[in-house]
Design a protein around this motif. Structure first.
Motif, PDB file in Angstrom:
ATOM      1  N   GLY A  34       0.776  -1.237   0.000  1.00  0.00           N
ATOM      2  CA  GLY A  34       0.000   0.000   0.000  1.00  0.00           C
ATOM      3  C   GLY A  34       0.801   1.277   0.000  1.00  0.00           C
ATOM      4  N   GLN A  35       2.125   1.201  -0.159  1.00  0.00           N
ATOM      5  CA  GLN A  35       2.922   2.428  -0.200  1.00  0.00           C
ATOM      6  C   GLN A  35       3.971   2.327  -1.292  1.00  0.00           C
ATOM      7  OE1 GLN A  35       4.464   2.389   3.892  1.00  0.00           O
ATOM      8  NE2 GLN A  35       6.484   1.812   3.113  1.00  0.00           N
ATOM      9  N   ALA A  36       4.388   3.490  -1.802  1.00  0.00           N
ATOM     10  CA  ALA A  36       5.347   3.527  -2.906  1.00  0.00           C
ATOM     11  C   ALA A  36       6.746   3.131  -2.451  1.00  0.00           C
ATOM     12  CB  ALA A  36       5.367   4.924  -3.530  1.00  0.00           C
ATOM     13  N   PHE A  37       7.179   3.634  -1.295  1.00  0.00           N
ATOM     14  CA  PHE A  37       8.516   3.312  -0.805  1.00  0.00           C
ATOM     15  C   PHE A  37       8.559   1.905  -0.235  1.00  0.00           C
ATOM     16  CE2 PHE A  37      11.351   3.107   2.962  1.00  0.00           C
ATOM     17  CZ  PHE A  37      12.552   3.117   2.281  1.00  0.00           C
ATOM     18  N   GLN A  38       9.528   1.137  -0.690  1.00  0.00           N
ATOM     19  CA  GLN A  38       9.719  -0.222  -0.202  1.00  0.00           C
ATOM     20  C   GLN A  38      11.171  -0.383   0.244  1.00  0.00           C
ATOM     21  OE1 GLN A  38       7.385  -2.418   0.325  1.00  0.00           O
ATOM     22  NE2 GLN A  38       5.723  -1.300  -0.664  1.00  0.00           N
ATOM     23  N   ALA A  39      11.371  -0.497   1.554  1.00  0.00           N
ATOM     24  CA  ALA A  39      12.717  -0.641   2.096  1.00  0.00           C
ATOM     25  C   ALA A  39      13.408  -1.888   1.550  1.00  0.00           C
ATOM     26  CB  ALA A  39      12.660  -0.688   3.618  1.00  0.00           C
ATOM     27  N   ARG A  40      12.637  -2.937   1.341  1.00  0.00           N
ATOM     28  CA  ARG A  40      13.212  -4.192   0.837  1.00  0.00           C
ATOM     29  C   ARG A  40      13.797  -4.006  -0.566  1.00  0.00           C
ATOM     30  NH1 ARG A  40      12.883  -9.321   2.628  1.00  0.00           N
ATOM     31  NH2 ARG A  40      13.135 -11.013   1.125  1.00  0.00           N
ATOM     32  N   LYS A  41      13.072  -3.292  -1.428  1.00  0.00           N
ATOM     33  CA  LYS A  41      13.583  -3.024  -2.781  1.00  0.00           C
ATOM     34  C   LYS A  41      14.806  -2.114  -2.729  1.00  0.00           C
ATOM     35  CE  LYS A  41       9.340  -3.633  -5.473  1.00  0.00           C
ATOM     36  NZ  LYS A  41       8.369  -2.974  -6.402  1.00  0.00           N
ATOM     37  N   LEU A  42      14.754  -1.111  -1.866  1.00  0.00           N
ATOM     38  CA  LEU A  42      15.902  -0.217  -1.719  1.00  0.00           C
ATOM     39  C   LEU A  42      17.147  -1.017  -1.364  1.00  0.00           C
ATOM     40  CD1 LEU A  42      17.351   2.507  -1.340  1.00  0.00           C
ATOM     41  CD2 LEU A  42      16.424   2.570   0.989  1.00  0.00           C
ATOM     42  N   LEU A  43      17.025  -1.919  -0.419  1.00  0.00           N
ATOM     43  CA  LEU A  43      18.167  -2.714   0.015  1.00  0.00           C
ATOM     44  C   LEU A  43      18.680  -3.607  -1.114  1.00  0.00           C
ATOM     45  CD1 LEU A  43      19.951  -3.293   2.449  1.00  0.00           C
ATOM     46  CD2 LEU A  43      18.343  -5.082   3.116  1.00  0.00           C
ATOM     47  N   GLN A  44      17.774  -4.189  -1.871  1.00  0.00           N
ATOM     48  CA  GLN A  44      18.181  -5.043  -2.990  1.00  0.00           C
ATOM     49  C   GLN A  44      18.939  -4.251  -4.045  1.00  0.00           C
ATOM     50  OE1 GLN A  44      14.379  -6.660  -4.136  1.00  0.00           O
ATOM     51  NE2 GLN A  44      14.549  -8.419  -2.759  1.00  0.00           N
ATOM     52  N   PHE A  45      18.455  -3.060  -4.370  1.00  0.00           N
ATOM     53  CA  PHE A  45      19.128  -2.231  -5.387  1.00  0.00           C
ATOM     54  C   PHE A  45      20.493  -1.754  -4.891  1.00  0.00           C
ATOM     55  CE2 PHE A  45      14.646  -1.083  -6.955  1.00  0.00           C
ATOM     56  CZ  PHE A  45      14.674  -2.082  -7.907  1.00  0.00           C
ATOM     57  N   LEU A  46      20.573  -1.364  -3.630  1.00  0.00           N
ATOM     58  CA  LEU A  46      21.849  -0.915  -3.085  1.00  0.00           C
ATOM     59  C   LEU A  46      22.887  -2.018  -3.154  1.00  0.00           C
ATOM     60  CD1 LEU A  46      20.616   1.070   0.063  1.00  0.00           C
ATOM     61  CD2 LEU A  46      21.767   2.051  -1.921  1.00  0.00           C
ATOM     62  N   ARG A  47      22.490  -3.210  -2.762  1.00  0.00           N
ATOM     63  CA  ARG A  47      23.435  -4.326  -2.784  1.00  0.00           C
ATOM     64  C   ARG A  47      23.797  -4.733  -4.207  1.00  0.00           C
ATOM     65  NH1 ARG A  47      21.360  -8.203   2.254  1.00  0.00           N
ATOM     66  NH2 ARG A  47      22.215  -6.882   3.906  1.00  0.00           N
ATOM     67  N   SER A  48      22.850  -4.606  -5.122  1.00  0.00           N
ATOM     68  CA  SER A  48      23.117  -4.947  -6.520  1.00  0.00           C
ATOM     69  C   SER A  48      24.051  -3.944  -7.186  1.00  0.00           C
ATOM     70  CB  SER A  48      21.809  -5.016  -7.308  1.00  0.00           C
ATOM     71  OG  SER A  48      20.967  -6.044  -6.821  1.00  0.00           O
ATOM     72  N   SER A  49      24.135  -2.742  -6.624  1.00  0.00           N
ATOM     73  CA  SER A  49      24.976  -1.707  -7.229  1.00  0.00           C
ATOM     74  C   SER A  49      26.458  -1.907  -6.936  1.00  0.00           C
ATOM     75  CB  SER A  49      24.553  -0.315  -6.731  1.00  0.00           C
ATOM     76  OG  SER A  49      24.922  -0.123  -5.377  1.00  0.00           O
ATOM     77  N   LEU A  50      26.792  -2.825  -6.028  1.00  0.00           N
ATOM     78  CA  LEU A  50      28.192  -3.037  -5.651  1.00  0.00           C
ATOM     79  C   LEU A  50      28.870  -3.947  -6.662  1.00  0.00           C
ATOM     80  CD1 LEU A  50      27.663  -3.574  -1.818  1.00  0.00           C
ATOM     81  CD2 LEU A  50      28.241  -1.449  -3.014  1.00  0.00           C
ATOM     82  N   ALA A  51      29.824  -3.381  -7.400  1.00  0.00           N
ATOM     83  CA  ALA A  51      30.552  -4.170  -8.396  1.00  0.00           C
ATOM     84  C   ALA A  51      31.429  -5.208  -7.703  1.00  0.00           C
ATOM     85  CB  ALA A  51      31.405  -3.251  -9.260  1.00  0.00           C
ATOM     86  N   GLU A  52      31.700  -6.299  -8.401  1.00  0.00           N
ATOM     87  CA  GLU A  52      32.426  -7.409  -7.801  1.00  0.00           C
ATOM     88  C   GLU A  52      33.890  -7.097  -7.554  1.00  0.00           C
ATOM     89  OE1 GLU A  52      31.798 -10.859 -10.177  1.00  0.00           O
ATOM     90  OE2 GLU A  52      29.666 -11.041  -9.678  1.00  0.00           O
ATOM     91  N   ASP A  53      34.408  -6.014  -8.141  1.00  0.00           N
ATOM     92  CA  ASP A  53      35.812  -5.682  -7.922  1.00  0.00           C
ATOM     93  C   ASP A  53      36.078  -5.088  -6.541  1.00  0.00           C
ATOM     94  OD1 ASP A  53      34.732  -3.155  -8.095  1.00  0.00           O
ATOM     95  OD2 ASP A  53      35.962  -2.501  -9.801  1.00  0.00           O
ATOM     96  N   GLY A  54      35.010  -4.846  -5.771  1.00  0.00           N
ATOM     97  CA  GLY A  54      35.170  -4.318  -4.428  1.00  0.00           C
ATOM     98  C   GLY A  54      35.400  -2.827  -4.372  1.00  0.00           C
ATOM     99  N   GLU A  55      35.330  -2.125  -5.520  1.00  0.00           N
ATOM    100  CA  GLU A  55      35.619  -0.694  -5.549  1.00  0.00           C
ATOM    101  C   GLU A  55      34.566   0.128  -6.277  1.00  0.00           C
ATOM    102  OE1 GLU A  55      39.440  -0.238  -7.299  1.00  0.00           O
ATOM    103  OE2 GLU A  55      40.516  -1.228  -5.653  1.00  0.00           O
ATOM    104  N   ASP A  56      34.005  -0.417  -7.350  1.00  0.00           N
ATOM    105  CA  ASP A  56      33.143   0.370  -8.229  1.00  0.00           C
ATOM    106  C   ASP A  56      31.681   0.286  -7.802  1.00  0.00           C
ATOM    107  OD1 ASP A  56      32.643   2.079 -10.302  1.00  0.00           O
ATOM    108  OD2 ASP A  56      33.322   0.728 -11.889  1.00  0.00           O
ATOM    109  N   VAL A  57      30.862   1.187  -8.374  1.00  0.00           N
ATOM    110  CA  VAL A  57      29.415   1.216  -8.140  1.00  0.00           C
ATOM    111  C   VAL A  57      28.715   1.203  -9.494  1.00  0.00           C
ATOM    112  CG1 VAL A  57      27.474   2.533  -7.200  1.00  0.00           C
ATOM    113  CG2 VAL A  57      29.663   2.504  -5.984  1.00  0.00           C
ATOM    114  N   LEU A  58      27.823   0.251  -9.706  1.00  0.00           N
ATOM    115  CA  LEU A  58      27.078   0.136 -10.959  1.00  0.00           C
ATOM    116  C   LEU A  58      25.950   1.156 -10.978  1.00  0.00           C
ATOM    117  CD1 LEU A  58      26.881  -3.763 -11.150  1.00  0.00           C
ATOM    118  CD2 LEU A  58      28.652  -2.243 -12.074  1.00  0.00           C
TER     119      LEU A  58
END
Length: 309
Positions: A78-102
């Motif tokens: 019932g709300q637009a903001f979803q903390a669960r989705k935010l967390l998934q996107f943040l974690r997905s943005s971490l590149a595997e090289d340990g330094e970059d951000v997608l």
């Protein structure tokens, strides 16, 4: 008694209308965040308490345990903001090289943070609109480069790798920074609509939200009192954004802080009812925000881009 109540209600409406009109006026003078300017004029008084030493990025584990959000962070119907989705996107943005951000999942994280900001009321939406413009600018730059690349390729010209948020120069923060430096898009002396300059503004706003959430995750003070969201937002703003904003915008921000909803409303946004439930959820989100912020900070610092005008 009835007359007194009517006058009180009328006075409240007049105050709210005046504040809204003032905010509209001030935001019409919105200036992009830039370096600190000289002060002393009627438009830019000297407010030394805003000038603070930037916080050093925390030392954190550079890779989240999993791209999946833990069960503790739930979907909230019932709300637009979803903390669960935010967390998934943040974690997905971490590149595997340990330094970059997608950049693609990074901007999707911002879509959720914008939902969070806009759920706080009309006054905050004036500010979230400016943040949204910055996320859209990076997306537009990516599309423009992609179009130019395809046009050049069809004409037989030699071109760099394909452009876009999933491949090419706008795939990550590092690739965007290096490509825009090579193309001469970034200026260290004047304002430009480069992706790097725009990212720096988003980076500062991310710190503001992270610091505010850190305040919300904390318990009461020695007297048993919780700071209000308005107080927490003001404290975070003084550190993250105020040193880069002109005087008029800082005054507009003060009006917004006064209009923020109470702490209970913020807790409901992360699908909890009590502070003891909110603290572990918020700390998980703060950890993910901190890792993304730290990586971005290091990349911008590496290329001397933390003070782009």
């Amino acid at each position: 008694m009835m007359v007194f109540l009517r006058r009180t209600v009328l006075l409240r409406y007049l105050l709210l209308s005046t504040a809204l009109a003032l905010l509209l006026f001030l935001t019409s003078f919105w200036l992009p965040q830039g370096e600190q300017r000289d002060c002393g004029s009627v438009w830019q008084p000297c407010l030394t308490y805003y000038i603070q030493t930037p916080l050093a990025p925390p030392i954190l584990d550079e890779r989240a345990e999993s791209d999946e959000a833990p069960p503790l962070v739930r979907e909230c119907p019932g709300q637009a903001f979803q903390a669960r989705k935010l967390l998934q996107f943040l974690r997905s943005s971490l590149a595997e090289d340990g330094e970059d951000v997608l950049l693609e999942p990074y901007l999707l994280s911002w879509d959720q943070l914008l939902n969070f900001m806009e759920s706080l009321g009309t006054m905050v939406s004036f500010f979230s609109q400016k943040v949204r413009e910055k996320t859209e600018l990076i997306r537009q730059l990516s599309l423009r480069r992609s179009s130019e690349s395809k046009s050049a390729a069809s004409s037989g010209l030699q071109t760099p790798a394909a452009f876009g948020l999933r491949t090419g120069v706008y795939r990550s923060v590092r690739s965007m920074v290096e490509a825009e430096l090579q193309a001469g898009t970034v200026s260290f002396s004047r304002r430009t609509d480069s992706g790097c300059r725009t990212l720096l503004r988003l980076h500062r706003s991310l710190l503001w939200l992270k610091l505010m959430l850190e305040g919300l995750s904390e318990g009461p003070d020695a007297e048993g009192r919780f700071k209000t969201p308005g107080e927490l937002s003001r404290d975070a703003y003084k550190v993250a954004l105020a040193p880069h904003h002109p005087w008029m915008l800082r005054q507009a921000a003060e009006i917004v802080f006064l209009a923020l909803p109470d702490r209970k409303y913020f807790l409901q946004l992360v699908c909890v009812q009590k502070q003891e439930e909110a603290t572990p959820v918020l700390r998980i989100i703060i950890q993910a925000l901190s890792v993304v912020h730290t990586r971005t900070q290091r990349l911008l610092a590496k290329y001397n881009m933390l003070e782009l005008p």
